[in-house]
Design an enzyme around this catalytic site. Sequence first.
Site, mmCIF file in Angstrom:
data_model
loop_
_atom_site.group_PDB
_atom_site.id
_atom_site.type_symbol
_atom_site.label_atom_id
_atom_site.label_comp_id
_atom_site.label_asym_id
_atom_site.label_seq_id
_atom_site.Cartn_x
_atom_site.Cartn_y
_atom_site.Cartn_z
ATOM 1 C CD GLU A 1 -44.379 -55.189 -13.039
ATOM 2 O OE1 GLU A 1 -43.148 -55.436 -12.937
ATOM 3 O OE2 GLU A 1 -44.956 -54.854 -14.082
ATOM 4 C CG ASP B 1 4.896 -52.198 26.860
ATOM 5 O OD1 ASP B 1 4.591 -52.029 25.670
ATOM 6 O OD2 ASP B 1 4.385 -53.080 27.578
ATOM 7 C CE LYS C 1 13.803 -55.601 27.681
ATOM 8 N NZ LYS C 1 14.255 -56.411 26.590
ATOM 9 N N GLY D 1 1.313 -53.424 22.858
ATOM 10 C CA GLY D 1 1.550 -53.523 21.420
ATOM 11 C C GLY D 1 0.849 -54.745 20.855
ATOM 12 C CG MET E 1 9.689 -60.969 21.380
ATOM 13 S SD MET E 1 9.146 -61.432 23.024
ATOM 14 C CE MET E 1 7.846 -62.595 22.661
ATOM 15 C CB ALA F 1 5.325 -54.527 10.790
HETATM 16 N N1 SAH Z 1 1.496 -58.668 21.634
HETATM 17 C C1 SAH Z 1 2.378 -58.328 20.535
HETATM 18 C C2 SAH Z 1 3.677 -59.053 20.589
HETATM 19 C C3 SAH Z 1 4.535 -58.722 21.753
HETATM 20 S S1 SAH Z 1 6.081 -59.535 21.728
HETATM 21 C C4 SAH Z 1 1.654 -58.579 19.207
HETATM 22 O O1 SAH Z 1 0.567 -59.152 19.195
HETATM 23 O O2 SAH Z 1 2.194 -58.159 18.180
HETATM 24 C C5 SAH Z 1 7.113 -58.324 21.014
HETATM 25 C C6 SAH Z 1 7.496 -58.705 19.595
HETATM 26 O O3 SAH Z 1 6.436 -58.418 18.712
HETATM 27 C C7 SAH Z 1 8.647 -57.934 19.050
HETATM 28 O O4 SAH Z 1 9.872 -58.452 19.492
HETATM 29 C C8 SAH Z 1 8.467 -58.136 17.571
HETATM 30 O O5 SAH Z 1 8.904 -59.403 17.188
HETATM 31 C C9 SAH Z 1 6.971 -58.111 17.449
HETATM 32 N N2 SAH Z 1 6.492 -56.787 17.030
HETATM 33 C C10 SAH Z 1 5.661 -55.970 17.714
HETATM 34 N N3 SAH Z 1 5.404 -54.859 16.995
HETATM 35 C C11 SAH Z 1 6.062 -54.991 15.840
HETATM 36 C C12 SAH Z 1 6.191 -54.195 14.667
HETATM 37 N N4 SAH Z 1 5.551 -53.024 14.552
HETATM 38 N N5 SAH Z 1 6.933 -54.667 13.656
HETATM 39 C C13 SAH Z 1 7.559 -55.850 13.748
HETATM 40 N N6 SAH Z 1 7.484 -56.633 14.818
HETATM 41 C C14 SAH Z 1 6.738 -56.218 15.845
#
Ligand code: SAH
Length: 461
Positions: free
Chosen positions: A44, A247, A269, A300, A382, A411
């Site tokens: 089977e 940055d 900055k 980021g 932001m 976060a």
């Molecule tokens: N390209 C990024 C955002 C850049 S603008 C992304 O996709 O997340 C920058 C903003 O992202 C910060 O002012 C904040 O509001 C947010 N940010 C980035 N990292 C963060 C984190 N670890 N915790 C909370 N907010 C975060």
Amino acid sequence: MDYLPLFLKLHQQRCLIVGGGDVATRKARLLLQAGAALTIAAPELTAELAALRDAGQLQHKAGHYAATLLDGQRLVIAATDDAAINATVYTDCEARGILVNAVDDPGHCRFIVPAIVDRSPLVVAVSSGGNAPVLARMVKARLETWLPHGYGLLAALAGKLRDAVKQRLASETERRRFWEDALDSPAAEQAMGGDIDGAQARLLAQLEAGARNAGAVYLVGAGPGNPDLLTFRALHLMQKSDVVLYDNLVSPQILELVRRDAERIYVGKKANNHALPQEEINQLLVRLAQQGKRVLRLKGGDPFIFGRGGEEIAELAAAGIPFEVVPGITSAAGASCYAGIPLTHRDHAQSVTFVTGHRRADEIELDWPRLVNPTETVVVYMGVKQAPSICQQLIAHGRAADTPVAIVERATWPDQRTIVGTLATLPALIEQHTVKPPALIIIGSVVSLHDQLDWRHAAQD
Ligand code: SAH
């Protein structure tokens, strides 16, 4: 060495599996992947094997094992659940000089089947000689994460170029140099990204011109801060680049993972609060790549979400510099998961909008009437500084003052903070807890789920 590792070309070669159960099915998949002309001998078959038979992918000899089945076979796997039958198959094959493996019975194997990391045409085989198959599988799992998936494409590219390289470069040393360079070049990354034809053309052109590698820029999303949330591709390029531009939002733990000897350029900055102007960053990227460097632009979150990623690569495109963009986990996704606040939920929100609270010329340019729908989640990037006026505007345009709101600071970092309130109370909470950037504001009914879903703090409650 108890076993000699070999790679066997089984394409269209006759192979037999004795047995038709789950183990036989797994082995059948493997032999079919290698292109074998497969016969299964068993009373089977599993549903999967039967489907393969019906599709003409294998032959089925219904019935019990008989030595005549071995006629003309190159390789046999005994995979019945009866050890005595498997042993008989082994003895019969040995008498005929046929390669044989009795599954899970090292005493009755002429060959063993290794754990496989498949990046065809590149294949890695791992074996413990039958002593510790689980250990072999653990090694395989390590290699799976370590070997980029694109290596298969890279090996295919090398295969396509082999003849051309041989024709143009006479000495073996020259060829080896070429390959060492080529397999570690931006063209190699291009191939691993899927563009084999483009990479081939590029390497051929370099070969013709006798030119050295041109540079490239990798615009890479580093995620919200926790290094575990990087993508494989991000990590790979971080370890390949000659220079990195980063940055504030890129965490030190992530920067640690960039190649040790890569040059690091901070473009965020400074203490005096002045970032390198965007235009200068754009030009710097172009200049470094023109010097032949592999330039990593680490951002980021995700490079295309409030990251000016589009502006940076527009300049590169205009200058004819090859580039690649790697997505990252945007901070809204990171904050949402790590705070236990789903951004959509069937009972709470059917859509989500990402907005920036950043001011341009003294005004927050947001389309307020669009942001007051109670079944929509709004995430503000932001927005810490402007939180009071954002909350006020939303209420003024009709969003309920008691709409739940969370602010998630840093976060996914070890010291993440989540503070929950309402549109009416948020500004005071931010002040009271001295919330600082980076932080995100999540607005909407989904925030009420935080109490229940905050998995990171569940254990302590
Ligand atoms: N390209 C990024 C955002 C850049 S603008 C992304 O996709 O997340 C920058 C903003 O992202 C910060 O002012 C904040 O509001 C947010 N940010 C980035 N990292 C963060 C984190 N670890 N915790 C909370 N907010 C975060």
